[in-house]
Enzyme design. Structure first.
Site, PDB file in Angstrom:
ATOM      1  CD  GLU A   1      37.146  48.081  30.865  1.00 15.35           C
ATOM      2  OE1 GLU A   1      37.311  47.160  30.545  1.00 15.35           O
ATOM      3  OE2 GLU A   1      37.790  48.336  31.727  1.00 15.35           O
TER       4      GLU A   1
ATOM      5  CB  ILE B   1      29.897  45.262  37.165  1.00 15.60           C
ATOM      6  CG1 ILE B   1      29.527  46.507  37.316  1.00 15.60           C
ATOM      7  CG2 ILE B   1      29.786  43.545  37.999  1.00 15.60           C
ATOM      8  CD1 ILE B   1      28.159  46.246  36.747  1.00 15.60           C
TER       9      ILE B   1
ATOM     10  CD  GLU C   1      37.008  47.190  34.405  1.00 21.87           C
ATOM     11  OE1 GLU C   1      37.877  46.766  35.844  1.00 21.87           O
ATOM     12  OE2 GLU C   1      37.455  46.430  33.827  1.00 21.87           O
TER      13      GLU C   1
ATOM     14  CG  HIS D   1      34.340  36.418  29.285  1.00 20.24           C
ATOM     15  ND1 HIS D   1      35.300  35.474  29.479  1.00 20.24           N
ATOM     16  CD2 HIS D   1      34.786  37.272  28.912  1.00 20.24           C
ATOM     17  CE1 HIS D   1      36.751  36.200  29.412  1.00 20.24           C
ATOM     18  NE2 HIS D   1      36.450  37.345  29.016  1.00 20.24           N
TER      19      HIS D   1
END
Ligand SMILES: Cc1ncc(C[n+]2csc(CCOP(=O)(O)OP(=O)(O)O)c2C)c(N)n1
Ligand SMILES: [Mg+2]
Length: 739
Positions: free
Chosen positions: A424, A496, A469, A539
């Site tokens: 991405e 993930i 993903e 994050h």
């Protein structure tokens, strides 16, 4: 886009009687051969069911009812030329492509000589490298993205034919151990059931194939049921053809898959479209499932007799036999003769298979990793060659980890044309004309680590993927199976998880489950970790132990720029799949900057670095905890004269037990420090091993410092409280040293 539809109600009569001269291009001999494959397939199922009841085999999965569509695909496509990702009902396809009945029975008994897996996988999990039948797993649908990657890989090779050559000199890499072949008009076939079309990966694959106009034939073998769940509960509106009809660039076929002639015609049209480079094709074949889902299922529990009887009227084996008789292609005698020959052949095959030897128990660890290229070996131990000053004599400032990762990717891409990078946002700019007209500078990743690579190497080597993903990892796996070296990026470790099926059940299992028949060495780069001041829960995650828990997957986690360069190069050149974890906080940190160590610098996996030698206490760590632990250790030495030996593991699977053991033997005290949540984390394994194997050396309990067992919060005060800080490390070291 073209659409062809054969009304499922159109029986063989239409194709047979009316167009009998041509049989859609099949000769009478081919039709007899088709029947032989179909009959053989059915009789293998019958034989296996008997063997299972006699407890001579351990599982049975039938291809009954799917024989016609399988034979049709096998006849329309080219064995050893096109590529095949079949599913468990594709026995007839595999027979048509050249698999021998004996080989199928070897699967059933789990023989050492079973060419698919050497007794590691269930029967009907096909894998035959010479026939281009790629190893298959059990999760429904996980083969589909890999098939798309396989097609993508084939097309890349046809555009970069030189990439197929393995270098004959220079330091060895994975290319020496992979025979790469491709055809300019090759097709990849992938099949699945109607139920499987509900999986998200199916839709990701359809989208990716349509976007890339890839030569993939998707075949949905629709038997109306997924175990006990009927199609109208599975597929909105009850027709997968209707749902996919909006995909652009596709050729569509809907066909009676119990009719070999109509199915053959459908595959011929589909193949023509794909070979011409127009795009993918979708064949929706209506079939039946007369033997329940598997031997563990009894469909009478959920299907009434009347419905089963209706299906039986369409049995492809009986119908094809009738067709041959009606067309005068074979008479009763001919049919009997053929069937007798098949029975005799199967008897011999069963007898031989029952005598086959099982695999040796000591072989269980074989082929988890490459048997050819040991990633811990000295091949990957090369010196850094650092230019101290630039050509104009100026001293070169040390570079960040981000800089050196980019430089390493660039040099490896120059060296190896098989490397492709996608993920991405990794491209500079998908709309190339903006770059061409210098309207934009380009992005190159949210962390900018791939900046400039698309401009330098072209948009078929560095490109943006859809935001999916599983598609990134599945496609990379398919490409790597073909011999390419995808180096893909997962933008944040926190995201993930959609790829988890591919990362747990597929990529790391391919070599082992195919008994070294196939391999898929690729690199998954992942930005990981916290200490971001505002990164928050989504994050900042770590979770490396989830991946070190997977055999077959290498996991590395550098803490500084030089190690990142050396380990990344090893990851790219090695023959195993690698999860390469890059700590976001370390990307541009002043700690651990270094000069570029040159285009051949490598560090073997499984070799820790002693960051600081010491005599009083061993601290084992990695990643962003290293600079924090170093700070704590220096303070402890300053204040109390305690000398800490700090070990940076650098690679987590394999990890360097010898260095840990030697250090603990010297210090008699061990602390394991890691950023992930404390419980069940990576350090738990290290601590357990020390307690188990070094118990006699210890003067104190093995301790751990890690994150609290919660999520990483946004507010920096909370983040600090959650993640291990230098002071937490300092206190733990101090306590342990004085224990
Ligand atoms: C991801 C996943 N979920 C569940 C299963 C268990 N399972 C095996 S086959 C199957 C049904 C598949 O139905 P369909 O795709 O229609 O294929 P068919 O068996 O009917 O040919 C299920 C639920 C599995 N193997 N993989
Ligand atoms: Mg089904």
């Amino acid at each position: 886009m073209a659409t062809s539809k054969t009304d499922p109600k159109l029986a063989m009569a239409a194709n047979g009687a009316k167009k009998s001269r041509f049989y859609e291009g099949l000769t009478r001999e081919q039709l007899i051969q088709a029947y032989r494959f179909m009959y053989t397939s059915r009789r293998i199922d019958d034989r296996e069911i008997l063997l299972k009841r006699q407890q001579k085999i351990f599982f049975q999965m039938s291809g009954a009812g799917h024989e016609a569509v399988g034979v049709a695909a096998g006849l329309a496509l080219k064995t050893g030329y096109d590529w095949f990702y079949p599913y468990y009902r594709d026995r007839a396809l595999c027979l048509t492509l050249g698999v021998q009945p004996y080989q199928m029975f070897l699967q059933g008994v789990g023989a050492a000589d079973d060419p698919s897996s050497g007794g590691r996988q269930m029967p009907s999990h096909w894998s035959y490298p010479a026939l281009h039948i790629v190893t298959q797993s059990s999760p429904t649908g996980s083969q589909i993205l890999q098939a798309v990657g396989c097609a993508d890989g084939g097309r890349y090779l046809s555009h970069h034919p030189n990439a197929a050559q393995a270098p004959t000199s220079g330091s060895p890499d994975y290319r020496q151990f992979k025979t790469v072949s491709f055809q300019n008009d090759e097709i990849t076939y992938v099949s699945l059931g109607d139920g499987t079309s509900s999986e998200g990966e199916f839709w990701e694959a359809m989208n990716t194939a349509a976007l890339g106009k890839l030569p993939v034939i998707f075949c949905v073998e629709d038997n109306g049921y997924a175990i006990s769940v009927p199609v109208e509960v599975q597929t909105a509106g009850g027709s997968i053809s209707r749902l996919v009809s909006g995909f652009p660039n596709f050729h569509f076929e809907e066909v009676d898959g119990t009719d070999p002639v109509a199915s053959y015609a459908a595959f011929r049209r589909a193949a023509k479209y794909c070979r011409a480079g127009h795009g993918p094709a979708f064949v929706h074949a209506h079939v039946i499932r007369p033997y329940s889902h598997s031997l563990s299922d009894d469909e009478r529990l959920y299907r009434p007799e009347s419905e089963r009887e209706r299906d039986a009227q369409r049995d492809p084996v009986t119908r094809t036999q009738m067709f041959l008789l009606r067309e005068g292609i074979l008479d009763d005698k001919g049919i009997n003769q053929l069937e007798k020959e098949v029975e005799a052949e199967l008897q011999v095959a069963v007898d031989r298979a029952l005598e086959a030897l099982p695999p040796a128990p000591e072989s269980v660890m074989q082929f988890l990793y490459s048997p050819d290229l040991d990633v811990t070996s000295s091949v990957f131990d090369t010196p850094a060659i650092v230019a101290e000053s630039s050509s104009d004599g100026k001293k070169i400032a040390p570079k960040t980890m981000a800089d050196l990762i980019t430089a390493t990717l660039r040099d490896e891409m120059k060296r190896d044309e098989r490397i492709v990078i996608f993920g991405e946002d990794v491209a500079d700019c998908s709309r190339e004309e903006y770059l061409k007209h210098k309207l934009v500078k380009g992005k190159g990743g949210v962390f900018k680590l791939t900046f400039g690579l698309q401009c330098e190497f072209g948009n078929d080597r560095v490109f943006n993927s859809p935001l999916a993903e599983a598609a990134i990892v599945g496609r990379a796996t398919g490409m790597a199976t073909r011999g390419l070296k995808p180096v893909v990026e997962i933008q944040f470790f926190d995201y993930i998880w959609p790829a988890m099926m591919q990362l747990k059940d597929e990529l790391p299992t391919i070599r082992w489950r195919s008994n070294n028949g196939f391999s898929a060495p690729c690199v998954i780069r992942v930005a990981i970790g916290g200490y971001l001041t505002g990164g928050a829960i989504y994050h900042s995650q770590c979770g490396e132990s989830i991946f070190t828990h997977i055999p077959g997957l290498r996991v590395v986690f550098p803490s500084n720029a030089l190690d990142a360069a050396g380990l990344l190069r090893t990851a790219v050149r090695c023959d195993d799949p690698v999860l390469f974890l890059e700590h976001k906080r370390l990307y541009r940190e002043s700690y651990g900057r270094a000069s570029y160590p040159g285009p051949d610098y490598m560090i073997p996996f499984g070799k820790a670095k002693v960051v600081q030698a010491g005599t009083d206490l061993t601290v084992i760590s990695y990643g962003a905890v290293i600079p924090r632990a170093l700070q704590a250790a220096q303070k402890l030495e300053r204040e109390q004269g305690v000398k800490v030996e700090l070990i940076d593991l650098r690679s987590l699977n394999p990890f360097d037990w010898d260095t840990i053991a030697a250090s603990v033997a010297k210090t008699n005290r061990a602390l394991v420090a890691y950023e992930d949540t404390l419980s069940w984390g990576y350090g738990a394994e290290i601590a357990a091993r020390i307690a188990d194997q070094l118990f006699d050396q210890l003067d104190a309990p093995v301790r751990r410092v890690a994150a609290k067992d919660t999520f990483v919060a946004y507010q920096p005060i909370l983040e600090d409280a959650i993640l291990p800080q230098p002071n937490d490390l300092y206190l733990a070291m101090r306590d342990l040293a004085s224990y």
